[in-house]
Motif scaffolding. Structure first.
Motif, PDB file in Angstrom:
ATOM      1  N   MET A   1       0.822  -1.219   0.000  1.00 13.91           N
ATOM      2  CA  MET A   1       0.000   0.000   0.000  1.00 13.91           C
ATOM      3  C   MET A   1       0.851   1.263   0.000  1.00 13.91           C
ATOM      4  N   ALA A   2       2.126   1.158   0.292  1.00 11.94           N
ATOM      5  CA  ALA A   2       3.026   2.314   0.233  1.00 11.94           C
ATOM      6  C   ALA A   2       3.432   2.632  -1.207  1.00 11.94           C
ATOM      7  N   GLU A   3       3.124   1.728  -2.130  1.00 12.76           N
ATOM      8  CA  GLU A   3       3.410   1.940  -3.548  1.00 12.76           C
ATOM      9  C   GLU A   3       2.211   2.676  -4.171  1.00 12.76           C
ATOM     10  N   THR A   4       2.412   3.898  -4.605  1.00 15.48           N
ATOM     11  CA  THR A   4       1.322   4.752  -5.089  1.00 15.48           C
ATOM     12  C   THR A   4       0.526   4.102  -6.215  1.00 15.48           C
ATOM     13  N   GLU A   5       1.191   3.554  -7.214  1.00 16.29           N
ATOM     14  CA  GLU A   5       0.500   2.964  -8.357  1.00 16.29           C
ATOM     15  C   GLU A   5      -0.369   1.783  -7.920  1.00 16.29           C
ATOM     16  N   PHE A   6       0.157   0.946  -7.037  1.00 17.93           N
ATOM     17  CA  PHE A   6      -0.602  -0.194  -6.516  1.00 17.93           C
ATOM     18  C   PHE A   6      -1.846   0.290  -5.780  1.00 17.93           C
ATOM     19  N   ARG A   7      -1.652   1.221  -4.868  1.00 17.78           N
ATOM     20  CA  ARG A   7      -2.748   1.740  -4.041  1.00 17.78           C
ATOM     21  C   ARG A   7      -3.855   2.342  -4.912  1.00 17.78           C
ATOM     22  N   GLU A   8      -3.478   3.130  -5.900  1.00 19.45           N
ATOM     23  CA  GLU A   8      -4.468   3.765  -6.771  1.00 19.45           C
ATOM     24  C   GLU A   8      -5.204   2.735  -7.626  1.00 19.45           C
ATOM     25  N   ALA A   9      -4.484   1.744  -8.131  1.00 21.63           N
ATOM     26  CA  ALA A   9      -5.116   0.704  -8.953  1.00 21.63           C
ATOM     27  C   ALA A   9      -6.075  -0.136  -8.115  1.00 21.63           C
ATOM     28  N   LEU A  10      -5.688  -0.440  -6.890  1.00 20.64           N
ATOM     29  CA  LEU A  10      -6.568  -1.207  -6.014  1.00 20.64           C
ATOM     30  C   LEU A  10      -7.847  -0.421  -5.722  1.00 20.64           C
ATOM     31  N   ASN A  11      -7.706   0.827  -5.431  1.00 17.77           N
ATOM     32  CA  ASN A  11      -8.860   1.675  -5.177  1.00 17.77           C
ATOM     33  C   ASN A  11      -9.787   1.704  -6.398  1.00 17.77           C
ATOM     34  N   ALA A  12      -9.211   1.749  -7.580  1.00 18.99           N
ATOM     35  CA  ALA A  12      -9.998   1.822  -8.812  1.00 18.99           C
ATOM     36  C   ALA A  12     -10.800   0.548  -9.086  1.00 18.99           C
ATOM     37  N   THR A  13     -10.413  -0.585  -8.485  1.00 22.52           N
ATOM     38  CA  THR A  13     -11.153  -1.839  -8.704  1.00 22.52           C
ATOM     39  C   THR A  13     -12.529  -1.812  -8.052  1.00 22.52           C
ATOM     40  N   GLY A  14     -12.682  -1.014  -7.004  1.00 27.50           N
ATOM     41  CA  GLY A  14     -13.935  -0.999  -6.259  1.00 27.50           C
ATOM     42  C   GLY A  14     -14.089  -2.185  -5.320  1.00 27.50           C
TER      43      GLY A  14
ATOM     44  N   GLU B   1       7.155 -12.831   3.568  1.00 18.74           N
ATOM     45  CA  GLU B   1       7.138 -13.348   4.910  1.00 18.74           C
ATOM     46  C   GLU B   1       5.993 -12.715   5.661  1.00 18.74           C
ATOM     47  N   ALA B   2       5.267 -13.537   6.389  1.00 24.74           N
ATOM     48  CA  ALA B   2       4.037 -13.094   7.052  1.00 24.74           C
ATOM     49  C   ALA B   2       4.269 -11.907   7.971  1.00 24.74           C
ATOM     50  N   HIS B   3       5.390 -11.907   8.682  1.00 21.65           N
ATOM     51  CA  HIS B   3       5.618 -10.862   9.693  1.00 21.65           C
ATOM     52  C   HIS B   3       6.246  -9.591   9.121  1.00 21.65           C
ATOM     53  N   ILE B   4       6.559  -9.606   7.840  1.00 25.00           N
ATOM     54  CA  ILE B   4       7.161  -8.408   7.228  1.00 25.00           C
ATOM     55  C   ILE B   4       6.226  -7.889   6.138  1.00 25.00           C
ATOM     56  N   CYS B   5       6.374  -8.371   4.936  1.00 25.02           N
ATOM     57  CA  CYS B   5       5.626  -7.809   3.799  1.00 25.02           C
ATOM     58  C   CYS B   5       4.128  -8.085   3.875  1.00 25.02           C
ATOM     59  N   VAL B   6       3.737  -9.269   4.304  1.00 26.68           N
ATOM     60  CA  VAL B   6       2.308  -9.562   4.395  1.00 26.68           C
ATOM     61  C   VAL B   6       1.677  -8.688   5.474  1.00 26.68           C
ATOM     62  N   LEU B   7       2.296  -8.633   6.640  1.00 29.77           N
ATOM     63  CA  LEU B   7       1.756  -7.831   7.740  1.00 29.77           C
ATOM     64  C   LEU B   7       1.702  -6.347   7.384  1.00 29.77           C
ATOM     65  N   GLN B   8       2.784  -5.805   6.846  1.00 27.51           N
ATOM     66  CA  GLN B   8       2.786  -4.378   6.518  1.00 27.51           C
ATOM     67  C   GLN B   8       1.773  -4.058   5.424  1.00 27.51           C
ATOM     68  N   THR B   9       1.607  -4.958   4.469  1.00 27.40           N
ATOM     69  CA  THR B   9       0.579  -4.772   3.447  1.00 27.40           C
ATOM     70  C   THR B   9      -0.800  -4.813   4.094  1.00 27.40           C
ATOM     71  N   GLY B  10      -1.014  -5.777   4.970  1.00 31.13           N
ATOM     72  CA  GLY B  10      -2.298  -5.912   5.645  1.00 31.13           C
ATOM     73  C   GLY B  10      -2.648  -4.704   6.492  1.00 31.13           C
ATOM     74  N   LEU B  11      -1.684  -4.215   7.252  1.00 27.53           N
ATOM     75  CA  LEU B  11      -1.948  -3.041   8.087  1.00 27.53           C
ATOM     76  C   LEU B  11      -2.265  -1.826   7.220  1.00 27.53           C
ATOM     77  N   GLY B  12      -1.589  -1.707   6.077  1.00 30.25           N
ATOM     78  CA  GLY B  12      -1.882  -0.621   5.143  1.00 30.25           C
ATOM     79  C   GLY B  12      -3.283  -0.732   4.564  1.00 30.25           C
ATOM     80  N   LEU B  13      -3.707  -1.950   4.267  1.00 33.53           N
ATOM     81  CA  LEU B  13      -5.057  -2.170   3.755  1.00 33.53           C
ATOM     82  C   LEU B  13      -6.104  -1.799   4.797  1.00 33.53           C
ATOM     83  N   LEU B  14      -5.870  -2.220   6.040  1.00 32.47           N
ATOM     84  CA  LEU B  14      -6.804  -1.883   7.121  1.00 32.47           C
ATOM     85  C   LEU B  14      -6.883  -0.375   7.314  1.00 32.47           C
TER      86      LEU B  14
END
Length: 191
Positions: free
Chosen positions: A82-95, A105-118
């Motif tokens: 979610m810290a990647e602007t293009e990714f975040r904007e494209a995800l938002n555009a999906t609805g 790794e669950a405790h690094i990239c998965v967790l940080q992505t998940g917290l950003g999504l929340l």
């Protein structure tokens, strides 16, 4: 809340060839992700994959990609997608509002992505049987932290049956023939 396929997106984080060999339960986690990815493709649920610094960690596992007939691939430098602007904007555009999340790794990239999504207001479903780390206790702590922050822990079977919703459709019959019958024999690890 139940998952609905028209609101869902399956996000697979960093199932990369150079990383998987050092992940405890990495192959099992990737197998579960691949199984659900195949189901998602059948049900027309978008499947997105990320790769962290693929020039260093290699690309996504070829065996995973071979299971998916439709996906979108994102390369990232931030640990959290979610810290990647293009990714975040494209995800938002999906609805899409419901994100089923898994990876390494669950405790690094998965967790940080998940917290950003929340933080961005998405409903987050932590795919427990398809998320792993080098050390299993770190994967368990990651799931615990994500759930304490608002994620819901799920399994691939839970997600599949919620997406299918009912058993009297042609789609269920096709899924049952292709994907559901062999499930009982597959070993699963939960973190």
């Amino acid at each position: 809340m139940l998952l609905q396929r028209d609101k869902s997106l399956l996000l697979m984080v960093d199932f990369q060839a150079g990383l998987l060999p050092v992940i405890d339960g990495g192959q099992e986690a990737m197998n579960e992700a691949a199984w659900l990815g195949e189901m998602a493709c059948l049900l027309e649920v978008p499947v997105w994959l990320t790769e962290q610094s693929p020039e260093k960690l290699g690309g996504s596992s070829a065996s995973l990609l071979a299971c998916l007939n439709d996906y979108r691939l994102w390369q990232k430098q931030h640990f959290g997608a979610m810290a990647e602007t293009e990714f975040r904007e494209a995800l938002n555009a999906t609805g899409k509002t419901q994100i089923v999340l898994c990876g390494t790794e669950a405790h690094i990239c998965v967790l940080q992505t998940g917290l950003g999504l929340l933080e961005a207001g998405y409903e987050l479903y932590w795919l427990s049987d398809a998320s792993a780390s080098r050390r299993p206790q770190e994967a368990a702590f990651a799931r615990e932290r994500a759930c304490a922050s608002g994620a819901v822990a799920v399994t691939a079977d839970m997600v599949a049956y919620e997406w299918l919703h009912r058993c009297d459709t042609a789609l269920f019959k096709e899924a049952h023939q292709r994907f559901l019958k062999p499930r009982a024999s597959r070993p699963v690890r939960f973190y």
